[in-house]
Design an enzyme around this catalytic site. Structure first.
Site, short mmCIF file in Angstrom:
data_model
loop_
_atom_site.label_atom_id
_atom_site.label_comp_id
_atom_site.label_asym_id
_atom_site.label_seq_id
_atom_site.Cartn_x
_atom_site.Cartn_y
_atom_site.Cartn_z
N TYR A 139 36.30 38.47 39.91
CA TYR A 139 37.48 38.49 39.04
C TYR A 139 38.29 37.22 39.23
O TYR A 139 38.64 36.53 38.26
CB TYR A 139 38.35 39.72 39.34
CG TYR A 139 39.71 39.64 38.69
CD1 TYR A 139 39.85 39.73 37.31
CD2 TYR A 139 40.86 39.44 39.47
CE1 TYR A 139 41.11 39.63 36.72
CE2 TYR A 139 42.11 39.34 38.88
CZ TYR A 139 42.22 39.43 37.51
OH TYR A 139 43.46 39.32 36.92
N LYS A 179 45.78 52.54 34.45
CA LYS A 179 45.03 51.67 35.35
C LYS A 179 44.43 52.42 36.53
O LYS A 179 43.62 51.87 37.28
CB LYS A 179 45.91 50.53 35.85
CG LYS A 179 46.35 49.57 34.74
CD LYS A 179 47.18 48.43 35.28
CE LYS A 179 46.35 47.49 36.13
NZ LYS A 179 47.14 46.31 36.58
#
Length: 339
Positions: A139, A179
């Site tokens: 990421y 999330k």
């Protein structure tokens, strides 16, 4: 003129749409991937003129379907730092953003995009400079690589319109419930306290005492303000840290959450020591799975942001988390099945 927000049903994207609405902006195109579908809640109380799935958006934008576009806020990405599928991550975060950049360049559209403090990884210096960037996961690398492309373009002066990257630090605030495990510490501690009357923090690790590992926690309110500042200053391009400029320990977050909950119960605020003694804050052993992969300290250097002209103060954890807890309490029905 049209404004496009990618990741519009997500955390930061939805807050940007809301802030644009407050300004009177309604000509907004929302782009996202509504998986999970529950993310629609983040758009239900907002005004937009159209919604597109992220997989159809680029071609529609490239073809000129939206007419004259003023700006794109690109918040859409996979932000799961535990994701191990490198092909997916690079396609979703890096290549997609490269394609979007090409379209914005061709159409002379402002591009304001989400980078990340994950680009710094194992560094202990958080200045927007190559020598301090050491991403620890795919990421972070996906964000780092696009920032590198932008640095080259800034140097070559090939951009036709503003491009701004924001290195978000630990953002918390409204509209993050979808999330799940990647939601903020404040969010999880709110639900821990509500369910069990206490919150949990990691114990000693990395030379830090129990709960003393520190991060730069920044309210999404401030994140949105900075985004809109740059929207209003299209003459400024660059990559900027976006944190509060303060490192505060996780103990401060737990303390703020617990006292905000006590306030709701009309109880007097308590000190950190009192909360630990009452077992309202409990420390658990640091997990082996995170050892060597965990940032014990982050603090955004805001020198470059301040030099660009942004002069507003940032909320402290005590201020921002208290406001956030009030919002969570007031919007419990909006947050059905939060985890």
């Amino acid at each position: 003129m049209t404004i496009i927000v990618t990741g519009a049903a997500g955390f930061i994207g939805a807050n940007i749409v809301q802030a644009l609405n407050v300004r009177g902006e309604k000509n907004i195109i929302a782009v996202d991937d509504l998986r999970p579908a529950d993310k629609y809640r983040n758009l239900a109380d907002l005004d937009i003129i159209d919604y597109l799935d992220k997989d159809e958006f680029l071609e529609a934008f490239r073809s000129g379907r939206f007419g004259k576009v003023k700006a794109v806020f690109h918040e859409g990405a996979c932000s799961d730092t535990m994701e191990t599928d490198g092909i997916f991550m690079m396609a979703n975060n890096y290549r997609y953003t490269m394609d979007l950049l090409d379209i914005c360049t061709a159409q002379k559209v402002q591009l304001l995009y989400a980078s990340s403090a994950a680009t710094y990884g194992g560094s202990d210096v958080f200045v927007e400079s190559r020598e301090h960037e050491k991403p620890l996961n795919i990421y972070g690398y996906s964000k780092f690589l696009f920032d590198q492309v932008m640095r080259k373009r800034f140097a070559e002066k090939t951009n036709t319109a503003q491009v701004v990257g924001f290195r978000y630090f630990n953002v918390y605030g409204p509209r993050e419930s979808h999330k799940g495990r990647m939601a903020s510490v404040a969010f999880h501690q709110y639900y821990q306290y509500k369910a069990n009357g206490h919150v949990k923090l990691f114990g000693e690790y990395g030379g830090y005492g129990a709960g003393e590992q520190s991060r730069d926690f920044v309210s999404v309110e401030d994140v949105v303000k900075v985004n809109l500042f740059f929207l209003d200053h299209p003459e400024i391009s660059g990559i900027f840290n976006l944190g509060s400029g303060r490192a505060q320990p996780f103990n401060d977050v737990a303390h703020a959450v617990a006292n905000a909950m006590r306030k709701l119960d009309k109880a007097a605020p308590a000190s950190l020591q009192e909360l630990v003694k009452e077992k309202a804050i409990e420390y658990i052993p640091f997990p082996d799975a995170l050892k060597g992969r965990y940032q014990c300290f982050t603090q955004a250097d805001l020198t470059k942001l301040r030099a660009a002209g942004y002069a507003e103060p940032f909320l402290t954890v005590e201020q921002g988390v208290g406001r956030y807890i009030e919002w969570l309490e007031a919007n419990s029905s909006f947050l059905a099945n939060p985890l």
